[in-house]
Scaffold this motif. Sequence first.
Motif, PDB file in Angstrom:
ATOM      1  N   ASN A   1     -11.092 100.450 -27.913  1.00 24.25           N
ATOM      2  CA  ASN A   1      -9.837 100.844 -28.670  1.00 24.25           C
ATOM      3  C   ASN A   1     -10.128 102.023 -28.361  1.00 24.25           C
ATOM      4  N   ALA A   2     -10.558 102.180 -27.353  1.00 24.26           N
ATOM      5  CA  ALA A   2     -10.560 103.593 -26.902  1.00 24.26           C
ATOM      6  C   ALA A   2      -9.308 104.118 -26.513  1.00 24.26           C
ATOM      7  N   ASP A   3      -8.590 105.818 -26.858  1.00 25.62           N
ATOM      8  CA  ASP A   3      -7.462 106.302 -26.389  1.00 25.62           C
ATOM      9  C   ASP A   3      -7.400 107.035 -25.907  1.00 25.62           C
ATOM     10  N   LYS A   4      -8.543 107.827 -25.509  1.00 27.04           N
ATOM     11  CA  LYS A   4      -8.387 109.218 -24.492  1.00 27.04           C
ATOM     12  C   LYS A   4      -9.032 109.060 -24.234  1.00 27.04           C
ATOM     13  N   ILE A   5      -9.305 109.530 -22.348  1.00 25.38           N
ATOM     14  CA  ILE A   5     -10.401 110.204 -21.280  1.00 25.38           C
ATOM     15  C   ILE A   5     -10.557 111.405 -20.859  1.00 25.38           C
ATOM     16  N   SER A   6     -11.455 111.602 -21.053  1.00 27.28           N
ATOM     17  CA  SER A   6     -11.515 113.043 -20.458  1.00 27.28           C
ATOM     18  C   SER A   6     -11.783 112.963 -19.216  1.00 27.28           C
ATOM     19  N   ILE A   7     -11.720 113.979 -17.762  1.00 26.95           N
ATOM     20  CA  ILE A   7     -11.985 114.076 -16.563  1.00 26.95           C
ATOM     21  C   ILE A   7     -11.811 115.327 -16.244  1.00 26.95           C
TER      22      ILE A   7
ATOM     23  N   THR B   1      -8.608 113.627  -4.362  1.00 28.15           N
ATOM     24  CA  THR B   1      -9.432 115.246  -5.546  1.00 28.15           C
ATOM     25  C   THR B   1     -10.920 115.411  -4.740  1.00 28.15           C
ATOM     26  N   GLU B   2     -11.877 115.784  -4.747  1.00 27.05           N
ATOM     27  CA  GLU B   2     -13.867 115.948  -5.151  1.00 27.05           C
ATOM     28  C   GLU B   2     -14.040 116.336  -5.813  1.00 27.05           C
ATOM     29  N   GLY B   3     -15.069 115.304  -5.979  1.00 29.29           N
ATOM     30  CA  GLY B   3     -15.609 115.349  -7.057  1.00 29.29           C
ATOM     31  C   GLY B   3     -15.388 114.699  -8.272  1.00 29.29           C
ATOM     32  N   LEU B   4     -14.263 113.257  -8.147  1.00 29.13           N
ATOM     33  CA  LEU B   4     -14.164 113.489  -9.753  1.00 29.13           C
ATOM     34  C   LEU B   4     -14.391 112.486 -10.592  1.00 29.13           C
ATOM     35  N   LYS B   5     -15.109 112.725 -12.192  1.00 26.56           N
ATOM     36  CA  LYS B   5     -15.543 112.809 -12.557  1.00 26.56           C
ATOM     37  C   LYS B   5     -15.396 112.093 -14.199  1.00 26.56           C
ATOM     38  N   ILE B   6     -15.862 111.227 -14.347  1.00 21.64           N
ATOM     39  CA  ILE B   6     -14.761 110.937 -16.255  1.00 21.64           C
ATOM     40  C   ILE B   6     -15.952 110.783 -17.002  1.00 21.64           C
ATOM     41  N   LEU B   7     -15.243 111.517 -17.804  1.00 19.36           N
ATOM     42  CA  LEU B   7     -16.474 112.553 -18.332  1.00 19.36           C
ATOM     43  C   LEU B   7     -17.099 111.755 -20.389  1.00 19.36           C
ATOM     44  N   GLY B   8     -15.560 110.664 -20.210  1.00 16.81           N
ATOM     45  CA  GLY B   8     -15.517 109.486 -21.396  1.00 16.81           C
ATOM     46  C   GLY B   8     -14.175 109.349 -21.732  1.00 16.81           C
ATOM     47  N   ASN B   9     -14.783 108.516 -22.228  1.00 18.79           N
ATOM     48  CA  ASN B   9     -13.605 107.664 -22.690  1.00 18.79           C
ATOM     49  C   ASN B   9     -13.657 107.621 -24.702  1.00 18.79           C
ATOM     50  N   TYR B  10     -12.713 107.848 -25.032  1.00 18.82           N
ATOM     51  CA  TYR B  10     -13.283 107.749 -26.309  1.00 18.82           C
ATOM     52  C   TYR B  10     -11.979 107.867 -27.381  1.00 18.82           C
TER      53      TYR B  10
END
Length: 323
Positions: free
Chosen positions: A242-248, A314-323
Motif C-alpha cells: 500500500n506504499a504511495d510515494k516513490i523516491s528516485i 537517463t543515466e544511473g536511474l536508481k529507485i531509492l524506495g517506495n514507502y
Amino acid sequence: MRGLQEIRTDIADIDERILNLYKERMQLTEELVEYRLAAGKKIFDFTPVEAFDFKNARVVFQGVEGAYSQQALQEFFGADTQSYHVETWRDAMEAIAGDEADYAVLPIENSSAGIVSENFDLLVEYDNCIIGEQIIKIDHCLLGLKDAELSDITDVYSHPQALMQCSKYLGEHPAIERHSLKNTAGSAKKVRDDGKKNQAAIAAKITADIYDLKVLAEGIQNNTSNSTKFIIVTKKKVFRKNADKISICFEIPHKSGSLYQTLSHFIYNNLNMNKIESRPIQGKTWEYRFFIDIEGNLTDGAVQNALNGLEDETEGLKILGNY
C-alpha cells in the motif's frame, strides 16, 4: 504562410496522437506488470510485502542519547526498540550495509533549512533503500549549566542546521559566537562535560533533563512550525503493497531540453511529482544528479511505464524506495 489558428490546430492534433500512443503503452505496461506479478517476478528488483516485521529489529541512529534522530526512531519503531548510536551518518549507512543493524534513521530535510545534502549523496553511494519516513516537530532550546544565565553566554554549540534554524534569535545576540558540531544532543553533552558557564547548546528540551542542564530560552527557532523529516533505511529492497510515494534519482545528458523531456514521462503518465532536488555530481563540473519524489506504487502500470521510459533516457536511474 499558414494562419496561426491552423498551426495551433495541427499542434493540438499531434499532442493528441502522442497522448494516445502513451495510453497504449501504459496499457501494455500494465499487462507486463500483471504477468511479472503472476510469475512471482520482482518489480525493479524490489519485493512487495503486506507489512514489515520489526520484532527484534536492530536500529541505528547518528548522535547521542536525546538526539532528534532517536526521537524519530522511537516514534516510528516504538520506545522499546533495540537501538544504538554512531558518530556519523556514514557510520549508520555502513552499519546496515555490514549487517550490524537492520535499519537506520537519517534526517533528510528540514522545513526551514532545507535538505540534508550529505544524506542525499549517501543514498546514491550505498545500495540501501527507504522503507518509511517520520516527521518530528523541532523545538529548539538554548541550554546552559544550572548556575548559568543568558548574560553569561559567549559561545553556543549545535548542528549547523540547528544554528541556521535559530538564526534570528542568534542575530539578536551578536556577541554569542556560533560553533558547529555533529549533532544537537552532542552539543548539550559537551556543555555538561566542559562545565563552563559561558557555553550553551541549542538542542531539544528533553536533553536538558538527560544532561542536567538549564533551559535559558525556549522555542528559539525561526519558524514555530519547524519540522524535520527522517527516513527509515534498510538493506533489503522491499516495499509495502500500500506504499504511495516513490523516491528516485538519475543523471541526464548535459544538453538542452534533457530535463524537460525527462519530466514529460510523469506528465503523460498522469503522475504527480511533489519534489525535485539537484546535487552536483563529483568529477563532472556543472553537472547534476536529480532527486525526485512522485506519488504511486511500483506495481502501478503508469509508474512502470514512466520508470521504463526514464531508464531509456537517463543515466544511473536508481529507485531509492517506495514507502
